[in-house]
Design a protein around this motif. Structure first.
Motif, mmCIF file in Angstrom:
data_model
loop_
_atom_site.group_PDB
_atom_site.id
_atom_site.type_symbol
_atom_site.label_atom_id
_atom_site.label_comp_id
_atom_site.label_asym_id
_atom_site.label_seq_id
_atom_site.Cartn_x
_atom_site.Cartn_y
_atom_site.Cartn_z
ATOM 1 N N ARG A 80 -9.983 -50.831 8.783
ATOM 2 C CA ARG A 80 -9.298 -52.096 9.041
ATOM 3 C C ARG A 80 -7.839 -52.013 8.596
ATOM 4 N N ALA A 81 -6.956 -52.627 9.357
ATOM 5 C CA ALA A 81 -5.527 -52.742 9.028
ATOM 6 C C ALA A 81 -4.861 -51.372 8.905
ATOM 7 N N SER A 82 -4.817 -50.656 10.013
ATOM 8 C CA SER A 82 -4.140 -49.357 10.041
ATOM 9 C C SER A 82 -2.631 -49.539 9.951
ATOM 10 N N ALA A 83 -1.979 -48.687 9.162
ATOM 11 C CA ALA A 83 -0.524 -48.752 9.024
ATOM 12 C C ALA A 83 0.179 -48.155 10.236
ATOM 13 N N PHE A 84 -0.508 -47.302 11.001
ATOM 14 C CA PHE A 84 0.092 -46.629 12.145
ATOM 15 C C PHE A 84 -0.438 -47.162 13.467
ATOM 16 N N GLY A 85 -0.836 -48.411 13.503
ATOM 17 C CA GLY A 85 -1.230 -49.025 14.759
ATOM 18 C C GLY A 85 -2.604 -48.594 15.240
ATOM 19 N N SER A 86 -2.814 -48.676 16.545
ATOM 20 C CA SER A 86 -4.125 -48.439 17.150
ATOM 21 C C SER A 86 -4.658 -47.054 16.817
ATOM 22 N N LEU A 87 -5.916 -47.024 16.386
ATOM 23 C CA LEU A 87 -6.533 -45.750 16.024
ATOM 24 C C LEU A 87 -7.044 -44.978 17.227
ATOM 25 N N ASP A 88 -7.110 -45.609 18.399
ATOM 26 C CA ASP A 88 -7.668 -44.917 19.560
ATOM 27 C C ASP A 88 -6.627 -44.089 20.308
ATOM 28 N N ARG A 89 -5.466 -43.861 19.684
ATOM 29 C CA ARG A 89 -4.475 -42.967 20.261
ATOM 30 C C ARG A 89 -4.793 -41.523 19.894
ATOM 31 N N PHE A 90 -4.129 -40.599 20.567
ATOM 32 C CA PHE A 90 -4.446 -39.176 20.424
ATOM 33 C C PHE A 90 -4.187 -38.694 18.994
ATOM 34 N N ASP A 91 -5.208 -38.103 18.374
ATOM 35 C CA ASP A 91 -5.101 -37.479 17.047
ATOM 36 C C ASP A 91 -4.438 -38.410 16.036
ATOM 37 N N HIS A 92 -4.943 -39.630 15.931
ATOM 38 C CA HIS A 92 -4.403 -40.577 14.951
ATOM 39 C C HIS A 92 -4.575 -40.006 13.539
ATOM 40 N N PRO A 93 -3.588 -40.178 12.659
ATOM 41 C CA PRO A 93 -3.666 -39.583 11.323
ATOM 42 C C PRO A 93 -4.926 -39.952 10.542
ATOM 43 N N VAL A 94 -5.447 -41.171 10.706
ATOM 44 C CA VAL A 94 -6.654 -41.546 9.975
ATOM 45 C C VAL A 94 -7.828 -40.674 10.410
ATOM 46 N N GLN A 95 -8.082 -40.615 11.728
ATOM 47 C CA GLN A 95 -9.158 -39.753 12.221
ATOM 48 C C GLN A 95 -8.884 -38.301 11.881
ATOM 49 N N ASP A 133 -16.855 -26.016 6.607
ATOM 50 C CA ASP A 133 -16.598 -24.761 7.311
ATOM 51 C C ASP A 133 -17.315 -24.733 8.661
ATOM 52 N N THR A 134 -17.201 -25.826 9.393
ATOM 53 C CA THR A 134 -17.808 -25.932 10.712
ATOM 54 C C THR A 134 -16.978 -26.880 11.559
ATOM 55 N N PRO A 135 -16.937 -26.689 12.873
ATOM 56 C CA PRO A 135 -16.170 -27.600 13.730
ATOM 57 C C PRO A 135 -16.698 -29.026 13.661
ATOM 58 N N VAL A 136 -15.796 -29.979 13.781
ATOM 59 C CA VAL A 136 -16.141 -31.398 13.721
ATOM 60 C C VAL A 136 -15.509 -32.099 14.918
ATOM 61 N N THR A 137 -16.305 -32.856 15.655
ATOM 62 C CA THR A 137 -15.760 -33.666 16.744
ATOM 63 C C THR A 137 -15.441 -35.055 16.212
ATOM 64 N N GLY A 138 -14.335 -35.626 16.699
ATOM 65 C CA GLY A 138 -13.927 -36.955 16.268
ATOM 66 C C GLY A 138 -13.810 -37.894 17.446
ATOM 67 N N GLU A 139 -14.278 -39.121 17.261
ATOM 68 C CA GLU A 139 -14.207 -40.130 18.313
ATOM 69 C C GLU A 139 -13.900 -41.480 17.676
ATOM 70 N N THR A 140 -12.956 -42.219 18.235
ATOM 71 C CA THR A 140 -12.575 -43.522 17.701
ATOM 72 C C THR A 140 -12.804 -44.593 18.759
ATOM 73 N N THR A 141 -13.488 -45.669 18.372
ATOM 74 C CA THR A 141 -13.752 -46.786 19.271
ATOM 75 C C THR A 141 -13.399 -48.094 18.560
ATOM 76 N N ARG A 142 -13.132 -49.104 19.357
ATOM 77 C CA ARG A 142 -12.853 -50.423 18.786
ATOM 78 C C ARG A 142 -14.137 -51.042 18.239
ATOM 79 N N ALA A 143 -14.024 -51.672 17.082
ATOM 80 C CA ALA A 143 -15.185 -52.324 16.478
ATOM 81 C C ALA A 143 -15.475 -53.641 17.182
ATOM 82 N N GLU A 144 -16.738 -54.008 17.204
ATOM 83 C CA GLU A 144 -17.144 -55.241 17.875
ATOM 84 C C GLU A 144 -17.443 -56.355 16.882
ATOM 85 N N ASN A 145 -16.927 -56.230 15.657
ATOM 86 C CA ASN A 145 -17.126 -57.281 14.668
ATOM 87 C C ASN A 145 -15.825 -57.494 13.907
ATOM 88 N N GLU A 146 -15.799 -58.527 13.075
ATOM 89 C CA GLU A 146 -14.581 -58.886 12.363
ATOM 90 C C GLU A 146 -14.389 -58.100 11.073
#
Length: 290
Positions: free
Chosen positions: A236-251, A263-276
């Motif tokens: 909540r309340a990201s300092a760098f705006g929308s998290l669903d942009r490419f390679d957002h610093p938080v993700q 020591d293993t690959p990790v996939t990351g996916e960001t979606t908008r939350a459906e609650n407050e």
């Protein structure tokens, strides 16, 4: 019949040129005011740090004085006093000299994200983002975007090139240096012990760094399912705006740090939350990427 008024010719010293001079003067005044506000903000932040240092020093001094007056609790008070004075010294001398406003960092990141997202679109790549750890300290991981949904991870040498064009079509894609890579290295330098390889502890530590150390978001809540090899972080309340942009610093920080720790690959996916309770959900998976 009265004479008609002749049109005014614009010459040196005319109202038009005076208007331009007035505009330039206002712009110069705005620049000076902006610079003054930046200096005032930096001074205020340094003052806040130094007041904290004085407060810690006061606590340490009181604890040391109490150790003299109350021998029964001397050991505890001596430890508290020493800790307070040590923390005060660190806070005072490690006060940052420069502060970068969040909107400046957000603008810089936004320009980079738009460029890389446009490149991914022009190359016809998928929306899958895979953070692949390396054996080196710089970078700790590469961000690999495959061309095909059914992909095969390329080897480490292939990921050093921006365009991954191996003989196997399943390995083709693009490779980027993640925005979170230098931040995770800062986390490692500040860490006092080995975080281990327990996913829950690793993600909790990274979330604390995102919120407390880097102040990239105000609130992060972690839910880790180790059996399903999945971690979800509500942000909540990201300092760098929308998290669903490419390679957002938080993700990116969360994914790079987790990939490096496990020591293993990790996939990351960001979606908008459906609650407050959160703005976005960052989902990390490390089974299907391995």
């Amino acid at each position: 019949m009265s004479e008609r008024q002749q049109p005014t010719t614009v010459t040196d010293g005319s109202p038009a040129e005076e208007g331009e001079d007035d505009l330039q003067l206002r712009l110069e005044l705005l620049r000076e005011e902006n610079e003054r506000l930046r200096r005032s903000y930096a001074v205020a932040r340094r003052t806040s740090y130094r007041r904290s240092a004085l407060g810690l020093a006061g606590v340490g001094a009181v604890a040391l004085a109490g150790a003299v007056l109350f021998p029964a609790t001397r050991d505890v008070l001596l430890a508290l006093g020493g800790t307070g004075l040590f923390a005060a010294i660190l806070t005072y001398y490690l006060t940052p000299e420069r502060f970068i406003a969040a909107d400046v960092g957000s603008s810089v990141y936004g320009a980079m994200a738009e460029t890389e997202a446009a490149l991914v679109e022009d190359l016809g790549l998928t929306d899958r983002t895979v953070y692949v750890p390396t054996d080196a300290s710089d970078p700790l991981a590469w961000l690999y975007v495959p061309q095909h949904v059914d992909y095969t991870l390329p080897d480490a040498d292939a990921l050093t090139a921006p365009l991954v064009v191996g003989d196997d079509p399943a390995e083709r894609g693009a490779s980027f240096r993640p925005t979170g890579d230098p931040l995770v290295r800062e986390v490692e330098r500040a860490r006092s012990g080995d975080p281990g390889a327990e996913p829950a502890a690793v993600v909790e530590g990274l979330a604390d760094a995102v919120g407390e150390q880097f102040e990239l978001a105000e609130d992060l809540r972690v839910d880790v399912d180790s059996e399903d090899a999945r971690a979800t972080v509500a942000v909540r309340a990201s300092a760098f705006g929308s998290l669903d942009r490419f390679d957002h610093p938080v993700q990116s920080v969360l994914a790079v740090g987790l990939a490096q720790a496990l020591d293993t690959p990790v996939t990351g996916e960001t979606t908008r939350a459906e609650n407050e309770r959160a703005d976005y959900l960052v989902t990390l998976r490390w089974d299907e990427a391995a």
